[in-house]
Scaffold this motif. Sequence first.
Motif, PDB file in Angstrom:
ATOM      1  N   ALA A   1       0.854  -1.186   0.000  1.00  0.00           N
ATOM      2  CA  ALA A   1       0.000   0.000   0.000  1.00  0.00           C
ATOM      3  C   ALA A   1       0.887   1.232   0.000  1.00  0.00           C
ATOM      4  O   ALA A   1       1.970   1.235   0.594  1.00  0.00           O
ATOM      5  CB  ALA A   1      -0.920   0.016   1.220  1.00  0.00           C
ATOM      6  N   LEU A   2       0.418   2.281  -0.681  1.00  0.00           N
ATOM      7  CA  LEU A   2       1.147   3.547  -0.764  1.00  0.00           C
ATOM      8  C   LEU A   2       0.261   4.667  -0.252  1.00  0.00           C
ATOM      9  O   LEU A   2      -0.944   4.697  -0.532  1.00  0.00           O
ATOM     10  CB  LEU A   2       1.565   3.827  -2.206  1.00  0.00           C
ATOM     11  N   ALA A   3       0.870   5.605   0.484  1.00  0.00           N
ATOM     12  CA  ALA A   3       0.108   6.730   1.010  1.00  0.00           C
ATOM     13  C   ALA A   3      -0.366   7.659  -0.101  1.00  0.00           C
ATOM     14  O   ALA A   3      -1.413   8.302   0.026  1.00  0.00           O
ATOM     15  CB  ALA A   3       0.956   7.512   2.015  1.00  0.00           C
ATOM     16  N   ASP A   4       0.393   7.738  -1.180  1.00  0.00           N
ATOM     17  CA  ASP A   4      -0.008   8.542  -2.329  1.00  0.00           C
ATOM     18  C   ASP A   4      -1.128   7.797  -3.061  1.00  0.00           C
ATOM     19  O   ASP A   4      -0.890   6.815  -3.762  1.00  0.00           O
ATOM     20  CB  ASP A   4       1.194   8.757  -3.260  1.00  0.00           C
ATOM     21  N   GLU A   5      -2.362   8.264  -2.906  1.00  0.00           N
ATOM     22  CA  GLU A   5      -3.510   7.533  -3.420  1.00  0.00           C
ATOM     23  C   GLU A   5      -3.511   7.440  -4.938  1.00  0.00           C
ATOM     24  O   GLU A   5      -3.948   6.428  -5.506  1.00  0.00           O
ATOM     25  CB  GLU A   5      -4.804   8.177  -2.923  1.00  0.00           C
ATOM     26  N   ASP A   6      -3.041   8.476  -5.624  1.00  0.00           N
ATOM     27  CA  ASP A   6      -3.015   8.435  -7.083  1.00  0.00           C
ATOM     28  C   ASP A   6      -2.066   7.347  -7.587  1.00  0.00           C
ATOM     29  O   ASP A   6      -2.409   6.582  -8.501  1.00  0.00           O
ATOM     30  CB  ASP A   6      -2.592   9.795  -7.649  1.00  0.00           C
ATOM     31  N   VAL A   7      -0.892   7.283  -6.998  1.00  0.00           N
ATOM     32  CA  VAL A   7       0.070   6.255  -7.395  1.00  0.00           C
ATOM     33  C   VAL A   7      -0.428   4.873  -6.988  1.00  0.00           C
ATOM     34  O   VAL A   7      -0.284   3.898  -7.735  1.00  0.00           O
ATOM     35  CB  VAL A   7       1.457   6.545  -6.785  1.00  0.00           C
ATOM     36  N   HIS A   8      -1.019   4.785  -5.797  1.00  0.00           N
ATOM     37  CA  HIS A   8      -1.578   3.510  -5.331  1.00  0.00           C
ATOM     38  C   HIS A   8      -2.633   2.995  -6.309  1.00  0.00           C
ATOM     39  O   HIS A   8      -2.629   1.811  -6.682  1.00  0.00           O
ATOM     40  CB  HIS A   8      -2.193   3.704  -3.948  1.00  0.00           C
ATOM     41  N   ASP A   9      -3.532   3.870  -6.745  1.00  0.00           N
ATOM     42  CA  ASP A   9      -4.588   3.460  -7.675  1.00  0.00           C
ATOM     43  C   ASP A   9      -4.008   3.068  -9.034  1.00  0.00           C
ATOM     44  O   ASP A   9      -4.478   2.115  -9.666  1.00  0.00           O
ATOM     45  CB  ASP A   9      -5.608   4.591  -7.844  1.00  0.00           C
ATOM     46  N   GLU A  10      -2.988   3.798  -9.480  1.00  0.00           N
ATOM     47  CA  GLU A  10      -2.357   3.445 -10.752  1.00  0.00           C
ATOM     48  C   GLU A  10      -1.696   2.069 -10.667  1.00  0.00           C
ATOM     49  O   GLU A  10      -1.809   1.247 -11.587  1.00  0.00           O
ATOM     50  CB  GLU A  10      -1.316   4.489 -11.146  1.00  0.00           C
ATOM     51  N   LEU A  11      -1.023   1.810  -9.564  1.00  0.00           N
ATOM     52  CA  LEU A  11      -0.388   0.507  -9.371  1.00  0.00           C
ATOM     53  C   LEU A  11      -1.431  -0.607  -9.394  1.00  0.00           C
ATOM     54  O   LEU A  11      -1.243  -1.634 -10.058  1.00  0.00           O
ATOM     55  CB  LEU A  11       0.381   0.492  -8.048  1.00  0.00           C
ATOM     56  N   ARG A  12      -2.536  -0.406  -8.671  1.00  0.00           N
ATOM     57  CA  ARG A  12      -3.583  -1.429  -8.656  1.00  0.00           C
ATOM     58  C   ARG A  12      -4.129  -1.684 -10.053  1.00  0.00           C
ATOM     59  O   ARG A  12      -4.298  -2.844 -10.466  1.00  0.00           O
ATOM     60  CB  ARG A  12      -4.716  -0.990  -7.720  1.00  0.00           C
TER      61      ARG A  12
END
Length: 273
Positions: free
Chosen positions: A154-165
Amino acid sequence: MTQQDLTDYASDGGDSSTARYVPDTCIGFDVTADFAHFRKVGNNSAKPSYRVPPRTTVAGLLAGIMGMPRDSYYDLFSPSSSAVAVVPKELPHTYTMGITTVNTKADDAIQYLPQERSWHHGAEMLTPESYVKYDRQRDTYEMLVDPVYRVYAALADEDVHDELRERLEDSRYHYSPALGLSECIADIRNVDTHTVESATTDAVDSAAYDDSAVVPRPGITVNRERAPLYMEATDGGRRTTAFGNITYATGDDRLPVDASRTHAVGDHEVVLY
């Protein structure tokens, strides 16, 4: 999506004032390959491998999937802005393999004919000297055979987290995922989003990346392998900011830990780093 746990995180060699990041949700996926190799630090000619990928290797794997430049993602994967757990679903056996390598640093080892001398206009052609100027070197690698890991991240940066998912779900990788060596192309499956919940168990399925959470118990064999834990970018490249001990139980045992550090994620109970 996320929350911040303000409990101090004390890693071996790290900053004890750094707060651990504990998310509300995380991404989970299985990763496997025919072979894997995670070279242990401090070895040159003979190249032994960690049995479990170091946290820095997991960060590099995820950054490569998103196409991030080398040495650009260390802040994103710092202990205060990311959480990672790795469950070795099947501890692999090893195979010693001799591999011939050659220096491929372009400025040193590869020479090109000037374009005006190329048989094909505008093409860059290797000179014959490029193939023989630098000696090949045969190294002995310890390869892991048929490893299977369940990774939670999990990443605190939600935009990067969503892109990774999204990239993991769609198998849309910028760089092909690999387990250590680039030749060890990995297969990623069973991507899912999981809720992260506090647990009270005194044993977990995941490996630990430092000793602070591990509580030795009679009758349970535990292996430790010292490895980089976190890194930061420098003018010359990168440097390790903290080391830890990758700790995991062997056989069918689970890793005994401090119950206050455990979380339930998907089908597993883990310690997050």
